[in-house]
Structure formats: structure tokens, C-alpha cells
Design a protein around this motif. Sequence first.
Motif, PDB file in Angstrom:
ATOM      1  N   ASP A  25      32.080  31.004  31.012  1.00 47.98           N
ATOM      2  CA  ASP A  25      32.526  30.296  29.605  1.00 47.98           C
ATOM      3  C   ASP A  25      33.689  31.261  29.120  1.00 47.98           C
ATOM      4  O   ASP A  25      34.657  30.651  28.457  1.00 47.98           O
ATOM      5  N   PHE A  26      33.449  32.555  29.198  1.00 46.89           N
ATOM      6  CA  PHE A  26      34.813  33.309  28.674  1.00 46.89           C
ATOM      7  C   PHE A  26      36.040  32.921  29.365  1.00 46.89           C
ATOM      8  O   PHE A  26      37.049  32.795  28.645  1.00 46.89           O
ATOM      9  N   GLU A  27      36.125  32.872  30.802  1.00 45.23           N
ATOM     10  CA  GLU A  27      37.242  32.483  31.302  1.00 45.23           C
ATOM     11  C   GLU A  27      37.820  30.948  31.140  1.00 45.23           C
ATOM     12  O   GLU A  27      38.971  31.020  30.806  1.00 45.23           O
ATOM     13  N   ARG A  28      36.894  30.308  30.912  1.00 45.94           N
ATOM     14  CA  ARG A  28      37.247  28.731  30.635  1.00 45.94           C
ATOM     15  C   ARG A  28      37.921  28.649  29.446  1.00 45.94           C
ATOM     16  O   ARG A  28      38.862  28.014  28.779  1.00 45.94           O
ATOM     17  N   GLY A  29      37.196  29.501  28.234  1.00 44.59           N
ATOM     18  CA  GLY A  29      37.650  29.609  26.825  1.00 44.59           C
ATOM     19  C   GLY A  29      39.107  30.252  26.874  1.00 44.59           C
ATOM     20  O   GLY A  29      40.033  29.806  26.177  1.00 44.59           O
ATOM     21  N   ALA A  30      39.049  31.290  27.602  1.00 44.67           N
ATOM     22  CA  ALA A  30      40.610  32.175  27.356  1.00 44.67           C
ATOM     23  C   ALA A  30      41.712  31.465  28.185  1.00 44.67           C
ATOM     24  O   ALA A  30      42.670  31.641  27.823  1.00 44.67           O
ATOM     25  N   ALA A  31      41.306  30.621  29.205  1.00 44.96           N
ATOM     26  CA  ALA A  31      42.155  30.056  29.818  1.00 44.96           C
ATOM     27  C   ALA A  31      42.990  28.995  29.050  1.00 44.96           C
ATOM     28  O   ALA A  31      44.140  28.444  29.394  1.00 44.96           O
TER      29      ALA A  31
ATOM     30  N   GLY B   5      41.123  38.885  26.733  1.00 47.56           N
ATOM     31  CA  GLY B   5      41.743  37.570  27.106  1.00 47.56           C
ATOM     32  C   GLY B   5      43.266  37.875  27.469  1.00 47.56           C
ATOM     33  O   GLY B   5      43.852  36.791  27.352  1.00 47.56           O
ATOM     34  N   GLU B   6      43.673  39.016  27.352  1.00 42.08           N
ATOM     35  CA  GLU B   6      45.127  39.296  27.555  1.00 42.08           C
ATOM     36  C   GLU B   6      45.718  39.414  29.079  1.00 42.08           C
ATOM     37  O   GLU B   6      46.879  38.976  29.159  1.00 42.08           O
ATOM     38  N   SER B   7      44.940  39.369  29.919  1.00 39.72           N
ATOM     39  CA  SER B   7      45.137  39.410  31.453  1.00 39.72           C
ATOM     40  C   SER B   7      44.181  38.573  32.233  1.00 39.72           C
ATOM     41  O   SER B   7      43.040  38.905  31.951  1.00 39.72           O
ATOM     42  N   LYS B   8      44.783  37.816  33.301  1.00 40.32           N
ATOM     43  CA  LYS B   8      43.884  37.106  34.122  1.00 40.32           C
ATOM     44  C   LYS B   8      43.769  37.787  35.419  1.00 40.32           C
ATOM     45  O   LYS B   8      42.976  37.276  36.151  1.00 40.32           O
ATOM     46  N   ASP B   9      44.435  38.701  35.687  1.00 40.14           N
ATOM     47  CA  ASP B   9      44.506  39.253  37.244  1.00 40.14           C
ATOM     48  C   ASP B   9      44.504  40.780  37.079  1.00 40.14           C
ATOM     49  O   ASP B   9      44.750  41.447  36.093  1.00 40.14           O
ATOM     50  N   PHE B  10      43.990  41.443  38.060  1.00 41.72           N
ATOM     51  CA  PHE B  10      43.731  42.737  38.451  1.00 41.72           C
ATOM     52  C   PHE B  10      44.725  42.831  39.600  1.00 41.72           C
ATOM     53  O   PHE B  10      44.697  42.374  40.533  1.00 41.72           O
ATOM     54  N   THR B  11      45.482  44.420  39.461  1.00 34.88           N
ATOM     55  CA  THR B  11      46.291  44.548  40.207  1.00 34.88           C
ATOM     56  C   THR B  11      45.955  46.143  40.983  1.00 34.88           C
ATOM     57  O   THR B  11      46.755  46.858  41.546  1.00 34.88           O
TER      58      THR B  11
ATOM     59  N   PRO C 141      41.217  31.050  41.347  1.00 34.01           N
ATOM     60  CA  PRO C 141      42.069  31.230  40.294  1.00 34.01           C
ATOM     61  C   PRO C 141      41.184  31.539  39.137  1.00 34.01           C
ATOM     62  O   PRO C 141      39.973  31.070  39.212  1.00 34.01           O
ATOM     63  N   TYR C 142      41.588  32.366  38.187  1.00 33.25           N
ATOM     64  CA  TYR C 142      40.676  32.687  36.763  1.00 33.25           C
ATOM     65  C   TYR C 142      40.542  31.242  36.157  1.00 33.25           C
ATOM     66  O   TYR C 142      41.356  30.334  36.202  1.00 33.25           O
ATOM     67  N   GLY C 143      39.161  31.275  35.674  1.00 26.40           N
ATOM     68  CA  GLY C 143      38.793  29.976  35.058  1.00 26.40           C
ATOM     69  C   GLY C 143      38.297  29.068  36.060  1.00 26.40           C
ATOM     70  O   GLY C 143      38.175  27.970  35.440  1.00 26.40           O
ATOM     71  N   GLU C 144      38.564  29.156  37.322  1.00 25.50           N
ATOM     72  CA  GLU C 144      38.075  28.042  38.117  1.00 25.50           C
ATOM     73  C   GLU C 144      36.892  28.411  39.009  1.00 25.50           C
ATOM     74  O   GLU C 144      36.703  29.712  38.885  1.00 25.50           O
ATOM     75  N   THR C 145      36.154  27.510  39.616  1.00 25.00           N
ATOM     76  CA  THR C 145      34.989  27.744  40.497  1.00 25.00           C
ATOM     77  C   THR C 145      35.442  27.264  41.927  1.00 25.00           C
ATOM     78  O   THR C 145      36.187  26.625  42.195  1.00 25.00           O
ATOM     79  N   ARG C 146      34.664  27.825  42.710  1.00 22.40           N
ATOM     80  CA  ARG C 146      34.554  27.281  43.872  1.00 22.40           C
ATOM     81  C   ARG C 146      32.962  27.368  44.495  1.00 22.40           C
ATOM     82  O   ARG C 146      32.318  28.057  44.082  1.00 22.40           O
ATOM     83  N   THR C 147      32.743  26.606  45.648  1.00 22.22           N
ATOM     84  CA  THR C 147      31.372  26.387  46.163  1.00 22.22           C
ATOM     85  C   THR C 147      31.165  27.343  47.351  1.00 22.22           C
ATOM     86  O   THR C 147      32.335  27.928  47.790  1.00 22.22           O
ATOM     87  N   TYR C 148      30.036  27.691  47.763  1.00 22.50           N
ATOM     88  CA  TYR C 148      29.998  28.490  48.975  1.00 22.50           C
ATOM     89  C   TYR C 148      30.659  27.761  50.071  1.00 22.50           C
ATOM     90  O   TYR C 148      31.194  28.627  51.003  1.00 22.50           O
ATOM     91  N   GLY C 149      30.346  26.388  50.305  1.00 20.36           N
ATOM     92  CA  GLY C 149      30.805  25.577  51.186  1.00 20.36           C
ATOM     93  C   GLY C 149      32.428  25.728  51.377  1.00 20.36           C
ATOM     94  O   GLY C 149      32.964  25.783  52.396  1.00 20.36           O
TER      95      GLY C 149
END
Length: 160
Positions: free
Chosen positions: A152-158, A61-67, A89-97
Motif C-alpha cells: 500500500d505504501f509503495e502504491r501510494g508513494a508511486a 517516499g523520496e527514493s524507490k531504489d537501493f544502491t 519495479p517499485y509499486g508493482e507485483t509479480r507472481t511466483y509463477g
Amino acid sequence: MKQHTVIDSPYGPLTLVADDGVLCGLYMTDQRHRPAEESFGEPDDSWSGEAEAQLRSYFAGESKDFTLELRFLGTPFQRTVWDQLRKIPYGETRTYGELATALGNPNASRAVGLANGRNPIGIIVPCHRVVGADGSLTGYGGGLERKRQLLDFERGAALF
């Protein structure tokens, strides 16, 4: 030349695969579309230090991005979809559409879904952040339970 190593994670063992020292695969056990073990190359972790460190930081939970430098082995359309996944973005979702629209073809949600399912670099290229049009969890190569856990992990860590 391909090499691979297996690391532990909160979601089970992860197989990291490199092509000439550049990450080209991250696979979970029992993952749909997981290539044959023989295609992963020789066991060798001399290249994986930075990938392992960034994954540890993410899982802590220390980093949200990969470089990391990544090498996508897929069709031009698949690579375009995978690049688009990295913009969610970390903790967010998008639909296929929404992804299809972002790619300039709102009618391509099915093709986006197929490319998403073939993502060879799970977690780092966050295909787990893609949901159905109604927000429901749909298909995930690593299994829907893992998808739910990662979201769930990303939403909690965010929240921290």
C-alpha cells in the motif's frame, strides 16, 4: 566478521546485519526464518550509515531504489531468485509463477516461493512484491499485515 545494528522504521524495528561491513541481512521482529540473535555478531553501527540513509529515504517516499552493496548468503538457486526479486519495479507485483518463468523454469514456482521466504534482506530485496497466482497476498516472513502495508505504501508513494 559480522556486526549488527537496530534501527526504527514505520514497520517496527529492523535489524541490519553486515558481514565485513557489507549488508547481508535485514530482519523484522517476529520474522519467520529470522536467524538467532547470536549469529548477528557484535552490536556496531559504524558500517551502517549508507544503509540507514537509503532506508530513511525509501520510507519517506523520496527514493524507490537501493544502491547498496549486498552480500547474499544462500544457495546458488536462492541467490538467483533474490537477484530476480530486485528486478520487480517499485509499486508493482509479480507472481511466483512469473518469477519462475523469468528464471527459465515455469514449473519452479514452489521452489521460487521457498527461496523467496528465505530472503535474508527484506524490503531492500523486495520479496513483499510477490503475490499468489490470483493476485492474493500469500506468505510473507514479516507477516501478511506488514506485506499489505508495504505494498500500500509503495502504491501510494508511486502516485506522486
